[in-house]
Design a protein around this motif. Structure first.
Motif, PDB file in Angstrom:
ATOM      1  N   LYS A 184       6.197  29.104   2.043  1.00  0.00           N
ATOM      2  CA  LYS A 184       7.026  28.864   2.812  1.00  0.00           C
ATOM      3  C   LYS A 184       8.043  29.849   2.929  1.00  0.00           C
ATOM      4  O   LYS A 184       8.555  30.456   4.037  1.00  0.00           O
ATOM      5  CB  LYS A 184       7.551  27.635   2.877  1.00  0.00           C
ATOM      6  CG  LYS A 184       6.637  26.637   3.049  1.00  0.00           C
ATOM      7  CD  LYS A 184       7.199  25.011   3.102  1.00  0.00           C
ATOM      8  CE  LYS A 184       6.006  24.021   3.068  1.00  0.00           C
ATOM      9  NZ  LYS A 184       6.396  22.702   2.726  1.00  0.00           N
ATOM     10  N   ILE A 185       8.945  30.213   1.951  1.00  0.00           N
ATOM     11  CA  ILE A 185      10.005  31.220   1.786  1.00  0.00           C
ATOM     12  C   ILE A 185       9.489  32.501   2.208  1.00  0.00           C
ATOM     13  O   ILE A 185       9.965  33.254   3.025  1.00  0.00           O
ATOM     14  CB  ILE A 185      10.738  31.135   0.318  1.00  0.00           C
ATOM     15  CG1 ILE A 185      11.441  29.874  -0.071  1.00  0.00           C
ATOM     16  CG2 ILE A 185      11.431  32.351   0.249  1.00  0.00           C
ATOM     17  CD1 ILE A 185      11.720  29.708  -1.310  1.00  0.00           C
ATOM     18  N   ALA A 186       8.261  33.021   1.729  1.00  0.00           N
ATOM     19  CA  ALA A 186       7.794  34.289   2.187  1.00  0.00           C
ATOM     20  C   ALA A 186       7.457  34.341   3.502  1.00  0.00           C
ATOM     21  O   ALA A 186       7.940  35.481   4.285  1.00  0.00           O
ATOM     22  CB  ALA A 186       6.414  34.647   1.333  1.00  0.00           C
ATOM     23  N   ASP A 187       6.937  33.100   4.045  1.00  0.00           N
ATOM     24  CA  ASP A 187       6.914  33.231   5.617  1.00  0.00           C
ATOM     25  C   ASP A 187       8.000  33.486   6.522  1.00  0.00           C
ATOM     26  O   ASP A 187       8.109  34.205   7.311  1.00  0.00           O
ATOM     27  CB  ASP A 187       6.217  31.952   6.153  1.00  0.00           C
ATOM     28  CG  ASP A 187       4.613  32.090   5.771  1.00  0.00           C
ATOM     29  OD1 ASP A 187       4.086  33.168   5.237  1.00  0.00           O
ATOM     30  OD2 ASP A 187       4.004  31.052   5.675  1.00  0.00           O
ATOM     31  N   ALA A 226      13.155  47.133  -0.276  1.00  0.00           N
ATOM     32  CA  ALA A 226      11.722  47.508   0.330  1.00  0.00           C
ATOM     33  C   ALA A 226      10.906  47.039  -0.793  1.00  0.00           C
ATOM     34  O   ALA A 226       9.849  46.506  -0.151  1.00  0.00           O
ATOM     35  CB  ALA A 226      11.733  49.138   0.500  1.00  0.00           C
ATOM     36  N   ILE A 227      11.187  47.238  -1.879  1.00  0.00           N
ATOM     37  CA  ILE A 227      10.155  46.504  -2.900  1.00  0.00           C
ATOM     38  C   ILE A 227       9.820  44.994  -2.567  1.00  0.00           C
ATOM     39  O   ILE A 227       8.698  44.611  -2.593  1.00  0.00           O
ATOM     40  CB  ILE A 227      10.538  46.689  -4.340  1.00  0.00           C
ATOM     41  CG1 ILE A 227      10.559  48.144  -4.855  1.00  0.00           C
ATOM     42  CG2 ILE A 227       9.872  45.842  -5.234  1.00  0.00           C
ATOM     43  CD1 ILE A 227      11.284  48.539  -5.960  1.00  0.00           C
ATOM     44  N   VAL A 275       5.576  40.641   2.437  1.00  0.00           N
ATOM     45  CA  VAL A 275       4.693  41.011   3.321  1.00  0.00           C
ATOM     46  C   VAL A 275       3.091  40.647   2.978  1.00  0.00           C
ATOM     47  O   VAL A 275       2.386  40.204   3.401  1.00  0.00           O
ATOM     48  CB  VAL A 275       4.761  42.288   3.979  1.00  0.00           C
ATOM     49  CG1 VAL A 275       3.507  42.734   4.866  1.00  0.00           C
ATOM     50  CG2 VAL A 275       6.040  42.422   4.874  1.00  0.00           C
ATOM     51  N   MET A 276       2.906  41.030   1.793  1.00  0.00           N
ATOM     52  CA  MET A 276       1.652  41.012   1.071  1.00  0.00           C
ATOM     53  C   MET A 276       1.394  39.472   0.775  1.00  0.00           C
ATOM     54  O   MET A 276       0.134  39.065   1.026  1.00  0.00           O
ATOM     55  CB  MET A 276       1.642  41.778  -0.328  1.00  0.00           C
ATOM     56  CG  MET A 276       1.439  43.313  -0.007  1.00  0.00           C
ATOM     57  SD  MET A 276       1.156  44.208  -1.541  1.00  0.00           S
ATOM     58  CE  MET A 276       2.905  44.243  -2.390  1.00  0.00           C
ATOM     59  N   VAL A 277       2.189  38.864   0.505  1.00  0.00           N
ATOM     60  CA  VAL A 277       2.220  37.248   0.223  1.00  0.00           C
ATOM     61  C   VAL A 277       1.746  36.839   1.538  1.00  0.00           C
ATOM     62  O   VAL A 277       0.934  35.998   1.726  1.00  0.00           O
ATOM     63  CB  VAL A 277       3.502  36.558  -0.320  1.00  0.00           C
ATOM     64  CG1 VAL A 277       3.398  35.020  -0.398  1.00  0.00           C
ATOM     65  CG2 VAL A 277       3.734  36.827  -1.878  1.00  0.00           C
ATOM     66  N   SER A 278       2.577  36.856   2.585  1.00  0.00           N
ATOM     67  CA  SER A 278       2.280  36.517   3.778  1.00  0.00           C
ATOM     68  C   SER A 278       0.657  36.909   4.321  1.00  0.00           C
ATOM     69  O   SER A 278       0.051  36.135   4.934  1.00  0.00           O
ATOM     70  CB  SER A 278       3.243  36.984   4.794  1.00  0.00           C
ATOM     71  OG  SER A 278       4.343  36.108   4.682  1.00  0.00           O
ATOM     72  N   GLN A 279       0.373  38.169   4.083  1.00  0.00           N
ATOM     73  CA  GLN A 279      -0.923  38.669   4.295  1.00  0.00           C
ATOM     74  C   GLN A 279      -1.865  37.990   3.670  1.00  0.00           C
ATOM     75  O   GLN A 279      -2.989  37.511   4.270  1.00  0.00           O
ATOM     76  CB  GLN A 279      -1.103  40.193   4.168  1.00  0.00           C
ATOM     77  CG  GLN A 279      -0.179  40.934   5.299  1.00  0.00           C
ATOM     78  CD  GLN A 279      -0.428  42.570   4.940  1.00  0.00           C
ATOM     79  OE1 GLN A 279      -0.552  43.004   3.773  1.00  0.00           O
ATOM     80  NE2 GLN A 279      -0.024  43.482   6.025  1.00  0.00           N
ATOM     81  N   ASN A 280      -1.718  37.518   2.562  1.00  0.00           N
ATOM     82  CA  ASN A 280      -2.729  36.776   1.640  1.00  0.00           C
ATOM     83  C   ASN A 280      -2.848  35.293   2.310  1.00  0.00           C
ATOM     84  O   ASN A 280      -3.878  34.871   2.360  1.00  0.00           O
ATOM     85  CB  ASN A 280      -2.192  36.615   0.113  1.00  0.00           C
ATOM     86  CG  ASN A 280      -2.582  38.032  -0.613  1.00  0.00           C
ATOM     87  OD1 ASN A 280      -3.153  38.966  -0.189  1.00  0.00           O
ATOM     88  ND2 ASN A 280      -1.816  38.227  -1.794  1.00  0.00           N
TER      89      ASN A 280
END
Length: 162
Positions: free
Chosen positions: A34-37, A89-90, A96-101
């Motif tokens: 949820k946080i990553a989103d 940026a890191i 972004v990768m977590v959300s893509q997964n």
């Protein structure tokens, strides 16, 4: 609609197990997701860009001495700003990768549910067709013809019927 649903409308009738996409996704979504989103959703907005442009402008103006030498905390070439932006940026790329997964997981759930629905529909169609006296082999032959025509049209190797 999650859980058992009476297929016959009467007690003791056959029960259908229908899964809803929202229910499945809710079970696999954790706090970190949820946080990553939320972070990824904000980072993908123009407000994020505007805030960063403002932040960089203020940082550079202060550190170029526009408000006196005492206001300078990160002189050119702005090493601290560079480090902060690199760390940001890191972390943003990780979010972004977590959300893509998670998006890939959602697509897999949708594909699984679509497959279940398609199998259920095909089984019901066959049973209803047999009850109505329809020849399943003839129906399948016609379906294969239509699919072949559609594939040919999509690949451009045949012209669409007029």
């Amino acid at each position: 609609m999650s859980g058992a649903v009476s297929g016959s409308g009467r007690p003791g009738g056959p029960a259908l197990r229908l899964r809803r996409e929202q229910d499945v996704l809710a079970r696999i979504r954790g706090t970190e997701d949820k946080i990553a989103d939320v972070i990824t959703a904000f980072a993908g907005t123009m407000l994020f860009v505007y805030l960063h442009a403002l932040w960089f402008t203020v940082w550079i103006v202060f550190n170029e001495g526009a408000f006196g030498r005492k206001a300078v905390w990160d002189p050119f070439p702005f090493g601290l700003l560079t480090m902060i932006v690199s760390l940001e940026a890191i972390f943003l790329s990780t979010f972004v990768m977590v959300s893509q997964n998670r998006q890939a997981a959602r697509e897999n759930v949708r594909a699984d549910l679509d497959f279940e629905t398609n199998v259920r529909s095909e089984v019901w169609s066959i049973h209803m067709g047999r009850a109505l006296g329809v020849d399943p082999e003839e129906v399948e032959r016609r379906v294969q013809e239509l699919l072949a025509e559609n594939r040919a049209r999509m690949s451009g190797s045949a012209q669409a019927p007029e």
